[in-house]
Design a protein around this motif. Structure first.
Motif, PDB file in Angstrom:
ATOM      1  N   ILE A 193      -2.603   9.336  12.733  1.00  0.00           N
ATOM      2  CA  ILE A 193      -2.640   8.109  11.946  1.00  0.00           C
ATOM      3  C   ILE A 193      -3.802   7.229  12.413  1.00  0.00           C
ATOM      4  O   ILE A 193      -3.854   6.824  13.580  1.00  0.00           O
ATOM      5  N   PRO A 194      -4.751   6.891  11.531  1.00  0.00           N
ATOM      6  CA  PRO A 194      -5.908   6.063  11.919  1.00  0.00           C
ATOM      7  C   PRO A 194      -5.490   4.622  12.242  1.00  0.00           C
ATOM      8  O   PRO A 194      -4.479   4.117  11.748  1.00  0.00           O
ATOM      9  N   LYS A 195      -6.292   3.965  13.031  1.00  0.00           N
ATOM     10  CA  LYS A 195      -6.028   2.584  13.429  1.00  0.00           C
ATOM     11  C   LYS A 195      -6.000   1.658  12.224  1.00  0.00           C
ATOM     12  O   LYS A 195      -5.207   0.702  12.169  1.00  0.00           O
ATOM     13  N   THR A 196      -6.863   1.927  11.233  1.00  0.00           N
ATOM     14  CA  THR A 196      -6.922   1.081  10.040  1.00  0.00           C
ATOM     15  C   THR A 196      -5.566   1.021   9.336  1.00  0.00           C
ATOM     16  O   THR A 196      -5.107  -0.044   8.918  1.00  0.00           O
ATOM     17  N   ILE A 197      -4.900   2.167   9.206  1.00  0.00           N
ATOM     18  CA  ILE A 197      -3.601   2.199   8.536  1.00  0.00           C
ATOM     19  C   ILE A 197      -2.541   1.523   9.396  1.00  0.00           C
ATOM     20  O   ILE A 197      -1.638   0.847   8.875  1.00  0.00           O
ATOM     21  N   VAL A 198      -2.636   1.677  10.716  1.00  0.00           N
ATOM     22  CA  VAL A 198      -1.700   0.992  11.613  1.00  0.00           C
ATOM     23  C   VAL A 198      -1.769  -0.515  11.394  1.00  0.00           C
ATOM     24  O   VAL A 198      -0.739  -1.201  11.272  1.00  0.00           O
ATOM     25  N   GLU A 199      -2.985  -1.050  11.304  1.00  0.00           N
ATOM     26  CA  GLU A 199      -3.161  -2.490  11.123  1.00  0.00           C
ATOM     27  C   GLU A 199      -2.716  -2.938   9.726  1.00  0.00           C
ATOM     28  O   GLU A 199      -2.095  -3.984   9.560  1.00  0.00           O
ATOM     29  N   LEU A 200      -3.042  -2.131   8.691  1.00  0.00           N
ATOM     30  CA  LEU A 200      -2.633  -2.484   7.338  1.00  0.00           C
ATOM     31  C   LEU A 200      -1.115  -2.528   7.198  1.00  0.00           C
ATOM     32  O   LEU A 200      -0.566  -3.379   6.494  1.00  0.00           O
ATOM     33  N   SER A 201      -0.413  -1.615   7.863  1.00  0.00           N
ATOM     34  CA  SER A 201       1.043  -1.550   7.744  1.00  0.00           C
ATOM     35  C   SER A 201       1.720  -2.797   8.302  1.00  0.00           C
ATOM     36  O   SER A 201       2.851  -3.112   7.930  1.00  0.00           O
ATOM     37  N   LYS A 202       1.034  -3.492   9.213  1.00  0.00           N
ATOM     38  CA  LYS A 202       1.598  -4.713   9.790  1.00  0.00           C
ATOM     39  C   LYS A 202       1.450  -5.905   8.848  1.00  0.00           C
ATOM     40  O   LYS A 202       2.179  -6.891   8.967  1.00  0.00           O
ATOM     41  N   LYS A 203       0.502  -5.800   7.885  1.00  0.00           N
ATOM     42  CA  LYS A 203       0.211  -6.914   6.998  1.00  0.00           C
ATOM     43  C   LYS A 203       0.803  -6.741   5.603  1.00  0.00           C
ATOM     44  O   LYS A 203       1.032  -7.725   4.897  1.00  0.00           O
ATOM     45  N   LYS A 204       1.015  -5.490   5.191  1.00  0.00           N
ATOM     46  CA  LYS A 204       1.407  -5.226   3.816  1.00  0.00           C
ATOM     47  C   LYS A 204       2.690  -4.394   3.773  1.00  0.00           C
ATOM     48  O   LYS A 204       3.023  -3.696   4.736  1.00  0.00           O
ATOM     49  N   CYS A 216       3.350   2.959  13.084  1.00  0.00           N
ATOM     50  CA  CYS A 216       3.133   2.013  11.986  1.00  0.00           C
ATOM     51  C   CYS A 216       4.413   1.228  11.672  1.00  0.00           C
ATOM     52  O   CYS A 216       5.509   1.602  12.084  1.00  0.00           O
ATOM     53  N   ASP A 217       4.235   0.179  10.919  1.00  0.00           N
ATOM     54  CA  ASP A 217       5.354  -0.616  10.434  1.00  0.00           C
ATOM     55  C   ASP A 217       5.659  -0.157   9.007  1.00  0.00           C
ATOM     56  O   ASP A 217       5.233  -0.775   8.030  1.00  0.00           O
ATOM     57  N   ILE A 255       0.849  -1.198   0.000  1.00  0.00           N
ATOM     58  CA  ILE A 255       0.000   0.000   0.000  1.00  0.00           C
ATOM     59  C   ILE A 255       0.884   1.247   0.000  1.00  0.00           C
ATOM     60  O   ILE A 255       2.042   1.199   0.402  1.00  0.00           O
ATOM     61  N   ILE A 256       0.292   2.340  -0.485  1.00  0.00           N
ATOM     62  CA  ILE A 256       0.952   3.648  -0.447  1.00  0.00           C
ATOM     63  C   ILE A 256       0.075   4.570   0.393  1.00  0.00           C
ATOM     64  O   ILE A 256      -1.104   4.757   0.086  1.00  0.00           O
ATOM     65  N   VAL A 257       0.644   5.115   1.446  1.00  0.00           N
ATOM     66  CA  VAL A 257      -0.094   5.967   2.366  1.00  0.00           C
ATOM     67  C   VAL A 257       0.192   7.428   2.018  1.00  0.00           C
ATOM     68  O   VAL A 257       1.351   7.843   1.935  1.00  0.00           O
TER      69      VAL A 257
END
Length: 418
Positions: free
Chosen positions: A200-211, A234-235, A172-174
């Protein structure tokens, strides 16, 4: 007068010593030129075939025993034959019983006027066409914008603006906001999502851990703040950045792809931050405010900004550092400091001095690396102080007016380093 296929118009004037009328003059023209030039250029035959138009005569004055008239003769002959016909008119020496004289005043190429009309009319038609093309462009852009808008989805519980490929892509690109998402969609990038603010929203925090996550920030203070928080929460795998002073939404497709290709791994970014922190602490030993400002983030030698409340001021001791960007920033800062003063700044690894032009002397130039002047660099200045320079001295000035410089001397203008 209807000129039809006329190419030229002969304008002549007649003066008769007595009272004459229009018909008398036309009769004299045909009568006295008949047979003069042979059958090929006989006026009656030329008029019958349409190569000579209707001869128009306007008697302008009958007074004082004289008559004056203006003669207009249209011709579709070539220019040589037309000139011969014009000269023939000047052989007329009588009108009726009166002596007369004809003088040709002008031969006008009527095609020039037609060309002028064509040119002006073509310009008008082209403007109309361009206006129409502009309207078509606007419609096309409106359609494209509509398509891009339809591609945007609301993602996650915060309903973040995003492209349609967030779930299907392994990366993803944030970006910062909705306009940035639209711009990347226009460039064909559909795995993009916006934070929608500084937090930073929680959704992006979680996405950064997976992608695999790239953060693409604006080249301003807001981008720095988003980057700082994203690194904490984030990761993040890669960091890309728009040029200083520009936002992601303003970039062209070519620029978007360029700066995404120039993204750096987060580990490399953090190493640059740490290295710059070490350099800045060694610059001075005082607690003055520091103004280390980064240049283009994508430069390999750049030092990213550090958000600190205890900043130090760069001084001439920076010249002892091996960091090129730090030295360059000090030079830029020195230029800003003397702008508008009409003074000169001498810089060496051991001292810096600000002088007026009158105070400058050769003995002050020993061990000087840089000279920054807010006055023009003239040939007179070079000849007076710098002809015997033995080191690689650099002079930076507001403007330059020189014709010959010593080989070891480097001369730059402000814009060369800013």
């Amino acid at each position: 007068m209807d000129f039809g296929t006329t190419k030229y118009i002969i304008y002549a004037e007649l003066v008769a010593d007595g009272y004459v009328e229009k018909n008398d003059i036309i009769g004299a023209i045909f009568g006295q030129t008949e047979g003069l030039l042979g059958g090929d250029l006989d006026l009656r035959d030329l008029q019958k075939s349409g190569r000579i138009g209707r001869i128009d005569v306007e008697v302008t004055n009958n007074s004082n025993g004289k008559s004056y008239a203006k003669i207009t003769l249209p011709s579709s002959l070539d220019r040589i034959e037309t000139a011969i016909i014009a000269a023939t008119l000047e052989t007329i020496d009588r009108v009726g019983p009166c002596s007369a004289k004809v003088e040709v005043k002008d031969i006008r190429d009527i095609r020039l006027e037609k060309r002028k009309y064509i040119t002006n009319r073509a310009k008008e038609l082209l403007e109309t066409l361009m206006d129409s093309m502009t309207d078509i462009h606007d419609i096309s852009e409106e359609i494209r914008e509509h398509i891009r808008t339809r591609e945007i989805v609301e993602y996650g519980e915060e309903k973040l603006p995003a492209g349609p490929n967030i779930d299907s892509s392994d990366s993803i690109i944030v970006v910062e906001g909705r306009a940035d998402v639209l711009n990347l969609l226009r460039c064909g990038i559909k795995n993009v999502i916006a934070v929608g603010g500084i937090s930073i929203p929680k959704t992006i925090v979680e996405l950064s851990k997976k992608k695999i996550t790239t953060i693409f920030i604006d080249g301003d203070r807001g981008g720095e703040l988003i980057l700082k928080e994203s690194l904490q929460r984030c990761d993040i795998d890669y960091i890309a950045r728009a040029p200083k002073g520009k936002e992601v939404e303003e970039l062209s497709k070519k620029e978007v792809l360029k700066y995404l290709r120039l993204r750096v791994p987060v580990e490399q970014y953090l190493q640059q931050v740490n290295r710059c922190n070490d350099l800045s602490r060694s610059v001075v030993e005082t607690s003055k405010e520091e103004e280390i400002t980064s240049t283009d983030f994508n430069s390999k030698e750049e030092c990213p900004k550090e958000d600190s409340n205890n900043k130090e001021t760069l001084t001439y001791e920076v010249l002892k550092s091996e960091n090129y960007e730090l030295k360059l920033e000090y030079i830029r800062s020195s230029i800003e400091n003397i702008k508008g003063t009409n003074k000169i700044k001498l810089i060496s690894p051991n001292f810096e001095k600000v002088l007026s032009m009158e105070e400058l002397s050769e003995d002050l130039l020993t061990d000087v690396y840089f000279i920054i002047t807010d006055t023009p660099i003239t040939q007179q200045l070079i000849d007076r102080f710098f002809n015997n320079v033995n080191s690689n001295l650099v002079i930076i000035g507001r403007e330059t007016h020189i014709t010959k410089k010593p080989p070891n001397l480097k001369i730059l203008k402000y814009e060369d380093v800013m």
